[in-house]
Design a protein around this motif. Structure first.
Motif, short mmCIF file in Angstrom:
data_model
loop_
_atom_site.label_atom_id
_atom_site.label_comp_id
_atom_site.label_asym_id
_atom_site.label_seq_id
_atom_site.Cartn_x
_atom_site.Cartn_y
_atom_site.Cartn_z
N GLN A 27 47.74 56.31 16.78
CA GLN A 27 47.65 57.04 17.65
C GLN A 27 47.27 57.07 19.34
N GLY A 28 46.25 56.00 19.59
CA GLY A 28 45.34 55.97 20.43
C GLY A 28 45.86 53.85 20.81
N GLY A 29 46.69 53.55 19.81
CA GLY A 29 46.50 52.70 20.06
C GLY A 29 48.05 52.03 21.23
N GLY A 30 48.59 53.15 21.70
CA GLY A 30 49.58 53.12 22.51
C GLY A 30 50.78 54.20 22.10
N GLY A 31 51.64 54.23 22.72
CA GLY A 31 52.73 55.10 22.65
C GLY A 31 53.70 54.57 22.76
N ALA A 32 54.63 54.82 22.70
CA ALA A 32 56.55 54.58 23.53
C ALA A 32 56.64 52.68 23.27
N ARG A 60 40.64 52.41 23.55
CA ARG A 60 40.57 53.49 22.71
C ARG A 60 39.97 53.03 21.82
N LEU A 61 41.11 51.57 21.18
CA LEU A 61 40.54 50.84 19.84
C LEU A 61 38.51 50.38 20.23
N GLY A 62 38.35 50.18 21.16
CA GLY A 62 37.03 49.47 21.31
C GLY A 62 35.92 50.33 21.00
N ALA A 63 36.60 51.66 20.92
CA ALA A 63 35.43 52.67 21.13
C ALA A 63 35.48 53.20 19.42
#
Length: 880
Positions: free
Chosen positions: A299-304, A314-317
């Motif tokens: 969900q935090g890896g990019g939207g549309a 966010r992935l790094g977090a």
């Protein structure tokens, strides 16, 4: 001296009629722009002017020559003046008597080193003595002007004129023209455009991309680079790695408990099963935590939209490591250009190449994390439970070895005589006890586990068989005891195998296998998410650029289809409007005609002399050898693609059957060889179009590299494509099929004349290789003008020329025949080949004069008077 590479076109002007319209600098520039613009050419840096005039016009048109000499350009201006007709005072009214004064009067304006004069007093167009042609016969003049309009020939003639006294010579020529009939050329052009564009299926489905090994390095790095970065996507100290390690450790403990359960103590004691149940429960909870983390990452890896730098943060977090892009996004435009050149070089059509670029865009474009969320359902808790229940409900299958051991154990345990035969029940009873104990140990809730009936049946059958054998053979007691001991050993091995398989099946049903598969699937999903974030911006840019290129290629294909569509014929009497129309001199009347003959000075609409040079391709007019030439350069109404229709050339009074009944209007120093097209004609033209397209797209690749491949760059490229396709058509009509286009491929050699025209180059080799004597050419001078020529046979200069595409064939033919291979001029035009002889005039024939004032008079404007006059400059340095 201007080289042929510097000169792109020769501007042709006719001062015999309508010279008054060129009385200002702006008028001259407008005439040049009009002529070059119709041919799709830019303003020249090294202007080459071919001027047609009469000897009397040299002094009458001094203003025009001053304007041409002072033409403003980056490089130097070269002027070649073609004089037709006799010198002033040669004609005495309408009689053929000649006056003694035959000197050629030249103004000082034309004395510059950048100017040369070719004086053709009589074009010698008649093929027989009974044929009467004008000294400036339009049909012959059109051929001579066409020949001198080839930049290579223009430059070489001008260079040789500089070596002669006064830079003036009388020409002698012998030409061979090779070409195609109109209908053959039109059909080949349309077929080449269709092959070049490809079929429009309308499906738009992308095709398989070219193999990775053939992709250019910049693109291959973006396509395959992410696939090699699946390792190490979890940071050792991150949340993702901790959750994965916790679940994996729980599954490892469950695997250890399963090993203990599969042994005999696991069959006898319930503690090992309880330990396995506890570890599996913990593994499910740990898997649920890891699944929740994966969902947050998706969900935090990019939207549309595509992944962004914020999504990467966010992935790094969450403890995921996205590798750096390094220089993977560099030289994307260069890679796309190289890929387009490779595909087009392989002969693929434009629409096929566009499909390849669309497929490349789909393959390299990053996938956002939300697009992967639907794959979480494959690894949900319900999916794991559903898969486990399905596997657990499957009935157990007994291996054949176990059944064989059970039967053998029953047989060996039943070798007893009465009353010891009751010992035969030991083995079957053991199998029944183990079945009851194992089913109870693997009980799920109130339902006992299924246990296979095969071993029990096999043990009972074996015991019955053993008792029957013992009843018949009456074995001793020691044999029965030994058989029972061996049977018990086989029973133990069979029971071990049965329990092991039952425990494995039960454990799989409890979810050990499904949990391991789910953990690996979730981890693979994380790895794919990280791979999609690698060089996301660079890959997104590459995908957008590839789609833009695909759109441009489809627009180019549409432009080619528009070129291939037949154009309607122009209405009768309409002037030519094709892109290949030349200057007014093609339709101007001869300056040697009298007013009584209907040729008024300055009236360009009278005397359509170019129609006399028409080639009629109809069967009742021309044969195979002189099959026909239609070029809108010679006037007439345009047919398809701007070429004149046959009706544009009405039969004139000179079309009588005076030579083989064919009415050939070609001069006697011109031979024609007309082919019907070779097997390589369409393929070669299609290849030329591909090169033209690559040249048209050259500026577009720069916009791609700068990230400016938007609608404006696309529109400009489409316009340039249309212009260059029109220029390619002009090149084909103007220079013939044999001449390579302005944008040839360095690695692709031009095919032979036989492959393109269906003719043999041997005739060209024989003509160009002829011995340079006075009998080899036709001197374009009247008998009276011949007295003005130099009598020194060594003073004449020779030019041997042939199409550059035939150089290899011609030189090979020369070596084979033993002809002396001399320096030849290999021209960019593929239409003409032959010999040109430049004979200087005798000393004293040319008189260079310096008029006291410009002949422009009041025709010059105030702006023109403000400009320095070339005439005035020469007057200051006059040495005469």
């Amino acid at each position: 001296m201007t080289s042929p590479e510097d000169a792109t076109a020769v501007v042709r002007l006719d001062l015999r009629a309508g010279a008054a319209a060129l009385a200002t600098t702006q008028a001259v520039r407008d005439r040049v722009a009009e002529q070059l613009g119709r041919a799709g050419l830019p303003e020249p840096d090294y202007p080459l002017f071919l001027v047609t005039d009469t000897p009397a016009g040299l002094t009458d048109h001094q203003l025009q020559y001053e304007l041409l000499s002072g033409y403003r350009a980056v490089g130097e201006t070269r002027i070649l003046v073609l004089l037709v007709g006799s010198s002033p005072g040669s004609y005495a009214g309408g009689e053929e008597a000649y006056l003694p004064d035959r000197r050629l009067v030249r103004p000082t304006t034309l004395r510059a080193s950048t100017t040369g004069l070719v004086w053709a007093g009589d074009l010698r167009s008649a093929r027989t003595a009974l044929d009467r042609r004008e000294p400036d016969d339009p049909a012959s003049l059109a051929v001579l002007v066409d020949l001198l309009s080839v930049p290579d020939v223009f430059v070489r003639v001008l260079e040789n004129l500089r070596k002669l006294p006064d830079s003036i010579a009388a020409p002698g020529v012998r030409l061979l023209e090779q070409d195609l009939p109109t209908e053959v050329r039109d059909r080949a052009w349309r077929d080449a455009l269709t092959r070049f564009a490809g079929e429009d299926t309308g499906a738009g489905d992308p095709v398989d991309i070219v193999p990775d090994s053939r992709l250019p390095e910049p693109l291959r790095a973006l396509v395959t680079g992410r696939d090699s970065r699946g390792q190490g996507h979890r940071r050792p100290d991150g949340q993702a790695n901790l959750a994965h390690r916790t679940c994996a450790e729980s599954l490892d403990r469950a695997d250890e408990d399963l090993v203990a359960l599969r042994s005999f103590p696991g069959l006898l004691h319930p503690a090992r099963r309880d330990a396995l149940e506890a570890d599996l429960h913990q593994a499910r909870e740990d898997l649920g935590g890891f699944r929740a983390l994966v969902e947050r990452a998706l969900q935090g890896g990019g939207g549309a939209a595509a992944p962004t730098a914020e999504a990467t943060a966010r992935l790094g977090a969450l403890g995921l490591r996205v590798p750096a892009a390094d220089s993977a996004g560099e030289r994307v435009g260069e890679g796309l250009r190289e890929l387009a050149g490779t595909l087009l070089g392989d002969g693929l059509a434009l629409r096929s190449v566009a499909q390849h670029f669309t497929a490349l865009a789909g393959r390299v474009e990053p996938v956002p994390g939300t697009a992967l969320l639907h794959r979480l359902a494959d690894h949900s808790e319900e999916s794991v439970t559903r898969g486990s229940a399905t596997e657990y409900a499957a009935p157990l299958r007994t291996p054949g070895a176990v059944l064989l051991m059970a039967g053998a154990a029953g047989l060996l345990g039943g070798l007893w005589q009465w009353p010891a035969v009751l010992a035969a029940l030991v083995v079957p009873v053991l199998f029944v006890v183990v079945a009851l104990l194992g089913a109870n140990r693997l009980r799920t809730g109130r339902r006992a586990a299924r246990w296979t009936m095969g071993p029990r049946v096999a043990a009972v059958a074996g015991a019955v068989a053993g008792a029957a054998v013992a009843y018949a053979a009456d074995p001793p007691l020691w044999l029965g005891g030994t058989g029972l001991i061996v049977g018990l050993g086989l029973t133990a091995e069979a029971v071990r195998r049965l329990w092991r398989d039952a425990a494995d099946s039960w454990a799989a049903g409890r979810g050990t296998t499904a949990l391991r598969i789910a953990l690996d699937g979730l981890d693979d999903l994380l790895a794919e998410l990280v791979r999609e974030h690698w060089a996301a911006e660079e890959r997104l840019y590459c995908a957008d650029a590839a789609r833009s290129v695909a759109g441009m290629l489809r627009a180019t294909a549409a432009a080619a289809d528009a070129q291939a569509a037949p154009e309607p014929l122009a209405p009768a009497g309409a002037g030519g409007s094709g892109p290949y129309e030349d200057d007014d001199w093609l339709s101007a009347p001869s300056a040697l005609e009298t007013q009584e003959s209907g040729a008024a000075d300055g009236d360009a609409d009278d005397g359509d002399w170019a129609a006399a040079y028409a080639w009629d391709n109809t069967p009742d007019r021309n044969g195979d050898h002189d099959a026909g030439r239609d070029d809108d350069r010679y006037g007439g109404d345009p047919g398809p693609y701007g070429t004149p229709s046959p009706a544009a050339y009405p039969a004139g009074p000179d079309d009588a059957p005076w030579e083989s009944g064919e009415g050939d209007r070609a001069p006697r120093w011109l031979d024609r060889e007309i082919g019907e097209g070779g097997p390589d004609l369409v393929a070669t033209l299609a290849g030329d179009l591909r090169n033209t397209a690559m040249a048209a797209m050259a500026p577009y690749w720069g916009a791609v590299e700068r990230g400016q491949a938007g609608a404006l760059a696309l529109a400009r490229t489409e316009q340039r494509v249309r212009e260059l396709l029109s220029a390619a058509r002009h090149h084909l009509w103007h220079y013939g099929v044999l001449a390579p286009p302005p944008y040839p491929a360095d690695h692709r050699a031009r095919t032979t004349a036989a492959g393109l025209l269906g003719t043999d180059s041997l005739r060209v080799a024989e003509l160009v290789g002829r011995e340079a004597d006075r009998g080899a050419v036709v001197q374009l001078s009247s008998p009276e003008q011949g007295a003005l020529l130099s009598r020194d046979p060594g003073a004449a200069l020779w030019i041997r020329f042939a199409p550059g595409t035939l150089q290899g064939e011609i030189e090979a033919a020369w070596r084979k025949s033993g002809s002396p291979v001399e320096e030849a001029l290999w021209t960019s035009s593929g239409r003409y080949a032959g010999l040109i002889r430049l004979t200087p005039l005798r000393m004293g024939v040319v008189d260079t004069v310096l008029p006291r004032q410009s002949t422009g008079g009041s025709a010059r404007t105030d702006a023109d008077r403000a400009e320095p006059s070339v005439h005035a400059e020469f007057r200051e340095d006059d040495r005469w």
